[in-house]
Design a protein around this motif. Structure first.
Motif, PDB file in Angstrom:
ATOM      1  N   VAL A 114       0.837  -1.205   0.000  1.00  0.00           N
ATOM      2  CA  VAL A 114       0.000   0.000   0.000  1.00  0.00           C
ATOM      3  C   VAL A 114       0.868   1.249   0.000  1.00  0.00           C
ATOM      4  O   VAL A 114       0.657   2.180  -0.792  1.00  0.00           O
ATOM      5  CB  VAL A 114      -0.963   0.002   1.211  1.00  0.00           C
ATOM      6  CG1 VAL A 114      -1.695   1.319   1.321  1.00  0.00           C
ATOM      7  CG2 VAL A 114      -1.938  -1.153   1.113  1.00  0.00           C
ATOM      8  N   LEU A 115       1.871   1.287   0.874  1.00  0.00           N
ATOM      9  CA  LEU A 115       2.742   2.461   0.940  1.00  0.00           C
ATOM     10  C   LEU A 115       3.508   2.653  -0.366  1.00  0.00           C
ATOM     11  O   LEU A 115       3.637   3.772  -0.863  1.00  0.00           O
ATOM     12  CB  LEU A 115       3.701   2.338   2.117  1.00  0.00           C
ATOM     13  CG  LEU A 115       3.065   2.396   3.508  1.00  0.00           C
ATOM     14  CD1 LEU A 115       4.091   2.084   4.586  1.00  0.00           C
ATOM     15  CD2 LEU A 115       2.409   3.747   3.754  1.00  0.00           C
ATOM     16  N   ARG A 116       3.977   1.575  -0.925  1.00  0.00           N
ATOM     17  CA  ARG A 116       4.741   1.680  -2.179  1.00  0.00           C
ATOM     18  C   ARG A 116       3.838   2.051  -3.363  1.00  0.00           C
ATOM     19  O   ARG A 116       4.262   2.768  -4.263  1.00  0.00           O
ATOM     20  CB  ARG A 116       5.526   0.404  -2.419  1.00  0.00           C
ATOM     21  CG  ARG A 116       6.666   0.320  -1.394  1.00  0.00           C
ATOM     22  CD  ARG A 116       7.583  -0.830  -1.598  1.00  0.00           C
ATOM     23  NE  ARG A 116       8.746  -0.679  -0.720  1.00  0.00           N
ATOM     24  CZ  ARG A 116       9.411  -1.678  -0.190  1.00  0.00           C
ATOM     25  NH1 ARG A 116       9.065  -2.926  -0.461  1.00  0.00           N
ATOM     26  NH2 ARG A 116      10.445  -1.459   0.595  1.00  0.00           N
ATOM     27  N   GLU A 117       2.610   1.594  -3.330  1.00  0.00           N
ATOM     28  CA  GLU A 117       1.657   1.989  -4.378  1.00  0.00           C
ATOM     29  C   GLU A 117       1.391   3.497  -4.318  1.00  0.00           C
ATOM     30  O   GLU A 117       1.131   4.135  -5.336  1.00  0.00           O
ATOM     31  CB  GLU A 117       0.341   1.218  -4.227  1.00  0.00           C
ATOM     32  CG  GLU A 117      -0.633   1.487  -5.340  1.00  0.00           C
ATOM     33  CD  GLU A 117      -1.864   0.600  -5.241  1.00  0.00           C
ATOM     34  OE1 GLU A 117      -2.965   1.129  -5.433  1.00  0.00           O
ATOM     35  OE2 GLU A 117      -1.708  -0.601  -4.979  1.00  0.00           O
ATOM     36  N   LEU A 118       1.482   4.059  -3.125  1.00  0.00           N
ATOM     37  CA  LEU A 118       1.302   5.503  -2.944  1.00  0.00           C
ATOM     38  C   LEU A 118       2.590   6.275  -3.255  1.00  0.00           C
ATOM     39  O   LEU A 118       2.656   7.484  -3.029  1.00  0.00           O
ATOM     40  CB  LEU A 118       0.845   5.797  -1.513  1.00  0.00           C
ATOM     41  CG  LEU A 118      -0.545   5.289  -1.146  1.00  0.00           C
ATOM     42  CD1 LEU A 118      -0.787   5.405   0.354  1.00  0.00           C
ATOM     43  CD2 LEU A 118      -1.607   6.046  -1.930  1.00  0.00           C
ATOM     44  N   ASP A 119       3.601   5.575  -3.744  1.00  0.00           N
ATOM     45  CA  ASP A 119       4.907   6.147  -4.104  1.00  0.00           C
ATOM     46  C   ASP A 119       5.619   6.754  -2.895  1.00  0.00           C
ATOM     47  O   ASP A 119       6.241   7.806  -2.975  1.00  0.00           O
ATOM     48  CB  ASP A 119       4.772   7.183  -5.219  1.00  0.00           C
ATOM     49  CG  ASP A 119       6.095   7.404  -5.928  1.00  0.00           C
ATOM     50  OD1 ASP A 119       6.917   6.453  -6.006  1.00  0.00           O
ATOM     51  OD2 ASP A 119       6.326   8.531  -6.401  1.00  0.00           O
ATOM     52  N   ILE A 120       5.523   6.055  -1.773  1.00  0.00           N
ATOM     53  CA  ILE A 120       6.206   6.453  -0.550  1.00  0.00           C
ATOM     54  C   ILE A 120       7.456   5.598  -0.399  1.00  0.00           C
ATOM     55  O   ILE A 120       7.402   4.377  -0.558  1.00  0.00           O
ATOM     56  CB  ILE A 120       5.278   6.287   0.674  1.00  0.00           C
ATOM     57  CG1 ILE A 120       4.100   7.263   0.558  1.00  0.00           C
ATOM     58  CG2 ILE A 120       6.042   6.497   1.977  1.00  0.00           C
ATOM     59  CD1 ILE A 120       3.044   7.088   1.622  1.00  0.00           C
ATOM     60  N   ASP A 121       8.576   6.255  -0.129  1.00  0.00           N
ATOM     61  CA  ASP A 121       9.839   5.560   0.125  1.00  0.00           C
ATOM     62  C   ASP A 121       9.780   5.037   1.560  1.00  0.00           C
ATOM     63  O   ASP A 121       9.691   5.822   2.500  1.00  0.00           O
ATOM     64  CB  ASP A 121      11.004   6.530  -0.057  1.00  0.00           C
ATOM     65  CG  ASP A 121      12.352   5.873   0.119  1.00  0.00           C
ATOM     66  OD1 ASP A 121      12.438   4.623   0.150  1.00  0.00           O
ATOM     67  OD2 ASP A 121      13.341   6.615   0.250  1.00  0.00           O
ATOM     68  N   VAL A 122       9.809   3.733   1.731  1.00  0.00           N
ATOM     69  CA  VAL A 122       9.616   3.128   3.054  1.00  0.00           C
ATOM     70  C   VAL A 122      10.961   2.734   3.666  1.00  0.00           C
ATOM     71  O   VAL A 122      11.753   2.029   3.046  1.00  0.00           O
ATOM     72  CB  VAL A 122       8.699   1.889   2.968  1.00  0.00           C
ATOM     73  CG1 VAL A 122       8.459   1.305   4.350  1.00  0.00           C
ATOM     74  CG2 VAL A 122       7.371   2.253   2.311  1.00  0.00           C
ATOM     75  N   TRP A 123      11.195   3.201   4.890  1.00  0.00           N
ATOM     76  CA  TRP A 123      12.386   2.827   5.654  1.00  0.00           C
ATOM     77  C   TRP A 123      11.994   1.668   6.553  1.00  0.00           C
ATOM     78  O   TRP A 123      11.193   1.821   7.464  1.00  0.00           O
ATOM     79  CB  TRP A 123      12.864   4.005   6.511  1.00  0.00           C
ATOM     80  CG  TRP A 123      14.230   3.841   7.106  1.00  0.00           C
ATOM     81  CD1 TRP A 123      15.351   4.480   6.701  1.00  0.00           C
ATOM     82  CD2 TRP A 123      14.623   3.021   8.223  1.00  0.00           C
ATOM     83  NE1 TRP A 123      16.416   4.094   7.473  1.00  0.00           N
ATOM     84  CE2 TRP A 123      16.000   3.198   8.419  1.00  0.00           C
ATOM     85  CE3 TRP A 123      13.962   2.139   9.057  1.00  0.00           C
ATOM     86  CZ2 TRP A 123      16.718   2.541   9.417  1.00  0.00           C
ATOM     87  CZ3 TRP A 123      14.662   1.475  10.044  1.00  0.00           C
ATOM     88  CH2 TRP A 123      16.025   1.686  10.217  1.00  0.00           C
ATOM     89  N   ILE A 124      12.549   0.486   6.268  1.00  0.00           N
ATOM     90  CA  ILE A 124      12.357  -0.662   7.154  1.00  0.00           C
ATOM     91  C   ILE A 124      13.734  -1.228   7.477  1.00  0.00           C
ATOM     92  O   ILE A 124      14.637  -1.234   6.644  1.00  0.00           O
ATOM     93  CB  ILE A 124      11.419  -1.739   6.562  1.00  0.00           C
ATOM     94  CG1 ILE A 124      11.926  -2.277   5.233  1.00  0.00           C
ATOM     95  CG2 ILE A 124      10.006  -1.221   6.428  1.00  0.00           C
ATOM     96  CD1 ILE A 124      11.136  -3.451   4.713  1.00  0.00           C
ATOM     97  N   ALA A 125      13.871  -1.704   8.693  1.00  0.00           N
ATOM     98  CA  ALA A 125      15.168  -2.139   9.203  1.00  0.00           C
ATOM     99  C   ALA A 125      15.828  -3.186   8.315  1.00  0.00           C
ATOM    100  O   ALA A 125      17.029  -3.103   8.043  1.00  0.00           O
ATOM    101  CB  ALA A 125      15.015  -2.669  10.630  1.00  0.00           C
ATOM    102  N   GLU A 126      15.085  -4.158   7.869  1.00  0.00           N
ATOM    103  CA  GLU A 126      15.668  -5.242   7.072  1.00  0.00           C
ATOM    104  C   GLU A 126      16.340  -4.751   5.800  1.00  0.00           C
ATOM    105  O   GLU A 126      17.272  -5.367   5.313  1.00  0.00           O
ATOM    106  CB  GLU A 126      14.605  -6.277   6.716  1.00  0.00           C
ATOM    107  CG  GLU A 126      14.217  -7.120   7.884  1.00  0.00           C
ATOM    108  CD  GLU A 126      13.290  -8.256   7.474  1.00  0.00           C
ATOM    109  OE1 GLU A 126      12.976  -8.398   6.280  1.00  0.00           O
ATOM    110  OE2 GLU A 126      12.887  -9.009   8.356  1.00  0.00           O
TER     111      GLU A 126
END
Length: 84
Positions: A26-38
């Motif tokens: 969902v976040l990536r579909e909204l073109d949001i750069d997601v910071w996740i630890a992995e």
């Protein structure tokens, strides 16, 4: 082209598959750069320092709450301290 917003995503490792299947798409579909630890913490880096930098560089923080995470409470406190 404007920069994409960065979202720091805070969750317990036990929720890894739920996050991968339901939140990340969902976040990536909204073109949001997601910071996740992995994806962002490299081998040998100090986890705490990486988390602090990730929160500071983010535009928003999304937390998936449960009682099993060692870091979620810390991450929420840091995010609030950074006015996120």
């Amino acid at each position: 082209m404007p920069n994409r917003p960065v979202c720091f995503l805070s969750y317990a490792r036990s929720d890894k598959w739920f996050v991968a299947d339901n939140i990340l798409p969902v976040l990536r579909e909204l073109d949001i750069d997601v910071w996740i630890a992995e994806e962002r913490i490299l081998y040998g880096e100090r986890i705490f320092d990486s988390i602090v930098q990730g929160i500071r560089k983010s535009d928003l923080v999304v937390s998936l709450l449960n009682s099993r995470s060692k870091f979620v409470n810390l991450e929420i406190g840091l995010a609030l301290g950074e006015n996120k």
